[in-house]
Design an enzyme around this catalytic site. Sequence first.
Site, short mmCIF file in Angstrom:
data_model
loop_
_atom_site.label_atom_id
_atom_site.label_comp_id
_atom_site.label_asym_id
_atom_site.label_seq_id
_atom_site.Cartn_x
_atom_site.Cartn_y
_atom_site.Cartn_z
N CYS A 50 0.81 -1.22 0.00
CA CYS A 50 0.00 0.00 0.00
C CYS A 50 0.84 1.28 0.00
CB CYS A 50 -0.95 0.01 1.20
SG CYS A 50 -0.19 -0.48 2.75
N HIS B 219 -2.91 6.40 4.62
CA HIS B 219 -1.46 6.51 4.85
C HIS B 219 -0.98 7.87 4.34
CE1 HIS B 219 -1.40 2.44 5.98
NE2 HIS B 219 -0.78 1.88 4.97
#
Lengths: 347, 347
Positions: free
Chosen positions: A131, A251
């Site tokens: 990710c 994130h």
Amino acid sequence: MSQNGYHVAVVGATGAVGQQMLRTLEEKNFPVSKLKVLSSARSAGSKIQFNGTEYTVEEATPESFEGVQIALFSAGGSVSKALAPEAVKRGAIVVDNTSAFRMDETVPLVVPEVNEEDLKSHNGIIANPNCSTIQMVVALEPIRQALGLTKVVVSTYQAVSGAGQAAIEELHRQTKEIAEGNTVEPSILPVKSAEKHYQIAYNAIPQIDVFTENGFTYEEMKMINETKKIMHMPELHVSATCVRLPVVTGHSESVYIEVEDTSKSVDDIRVLLSGAPGVTLQDNPAEQLYPMPALAEGKPDVFVGRIRQDLDAPNGFHLWVVSDNLLKGAAWNSVQIAESLVKLKLV
Amino acid sequence: MSQNGYHVAVVGATGAVGQQMLRTLEEKNFPVSKLKVLSSARSAGSKIQFNGTEYTVEEATPESFEGVQIALFSAGGSVSKALAPEAVKRGAIVVDNTSAFRMDETVPLVVPEVNEEDLKSHNGIIANPNCSTIQMVVALEPIRQALGLTKVVVSTYQAVSGAGQAAIEELHRQTKEIAEGNTVEPSILPVKSAEKHYQIAYNAIPQIDVFTENGFTYEEMKMINETKKIMHMPELHVSATCVRLPVVTGHSESVYIEVEDTSKSVDDIRVLLSGAPGVTLQDNPAEQLYPMPALAEGKPDVFVGRIRQDLDAPNGFHLWVVSDNLLKGAAWNSVQIAESLVKLKLV
């Protein structure tokens, strides 16, 4: 393609990413003619809604993949290692969201905005990158293409959902315990299988995944090695420090880069990124406009802002890159790969 | 020094840092013969305990400083600008924890572990650096001395207590509101006086202080300029990205450095830091030992770990630096400066 779509399997359908994969297939109207929702024996039997129809989760076995054309895997590396080859043997193309095959030289590691063409060399399995890698390369690729890229130093600010549903629950449980004045007893983060667990509520844990021998964690080495592979730049200087935060989803990354072209300004970088595929520029200090995880949640884009020219290096730039780690970082990119396979007539 | 100590004033005594200053004076047994606890008119009249005696908070005025020998200021830049010269005029030495005088060429900017000698050139006012600067230079100074330092790229993970008591309350209030399913209405962070306020609970805000014209925030420029001043290295390449997190106390920093000496290893850096003043090394990946804000709270040390050699640059190293921003980042360093003034017979 059968008359009205593809026979698709989702492995790990009850997990945080698996559920997002199903939602993304729905939202993108991916042509699904038949769906299998698979999981471990433990979750088998539970019910899942997809496009208005109820499906029963089945235990994933080699035989589950009979007739399956596209199998999206997100049930952990060991499941992928055991079952992805079985799926391929039965004619499926596997898009694997675990780290099991990412660095395998025979397996393309793909972010469609960056290296969609690599899909053409697949041998049945296609790996979905980590990710934190995905969102960074989407932001850096337009810069690399136009200015050349020589160095990347990234520090991450990663959400607990990257560690799964249990980590989300742990953050909420700890936050509640602290509010009530109780003791916190961590059992999941930083790494479930590790010996020590640390409080994540109101804390920052500089460990994601276990440590490798060189002192970097596996998460950090993934960012380093996957970035080089996706960009076809084994010579690129990349370093990473990966940190887990009390953020549920999204994130963030503080990225310092050096480019070959020393003549460019922040405005040039903004122009490059404003029209780039998958990127949404959010960069206006005067309006306090910059990306934040709380604003990125639920959106497929990679958000880029805080673009600054380094004050000492004319070829140095700083960026702040944010994306929903369950979407572009996982489910969205996997489904995008499936779409690219259809578009390139590879399935 | 009077017979049994110094006449000390604490300005901003009711604030988060002011309270820590009083606690630190107690804990360090700083020789206080007489104490004045000063604040704005709003907080005047409230009571404060110090070494078992109750003191009444008085409004700070120029006359408050009659007879005061050491005045610790932490009541905002405008209070320091107005009253620090008045205190000096009345014979006090001011240790100022605001940014009012930090870049004034006639004012020493001091972290005792790094540049205690600079105190000797003071003209009445001594500036205490920004919290995020202090912990970084304490960690970097032993490396600079032994290996030479050429480049610093830092990304910060900063606690809300750096923005004062109201920001701590805002984080707790938002966390509670989200748990109860209510809407969050931010009013303090990132900058109280700014036009827009953003949720800090479960978020990361890449803005601390307001923006300067070059796109960096004032917090980032403080780290850049203060580091150069404290280390007497105007030529040092420093860049910073400063980010506010849902952490109550304890700033963390991901620091990438380049040094002159290309022959050193991680073990050499560990040896340099393990005996360094003010530093506690917490660096053992095999034991999952590394610094974290939740473990640093309430401790005066600067904790350093996650030391790694860059995989591409033999002169590049990565460090993770954590400290209690209210202690070494503010109150502790201010009281340390007062101690150094005593030790060097400058008061």
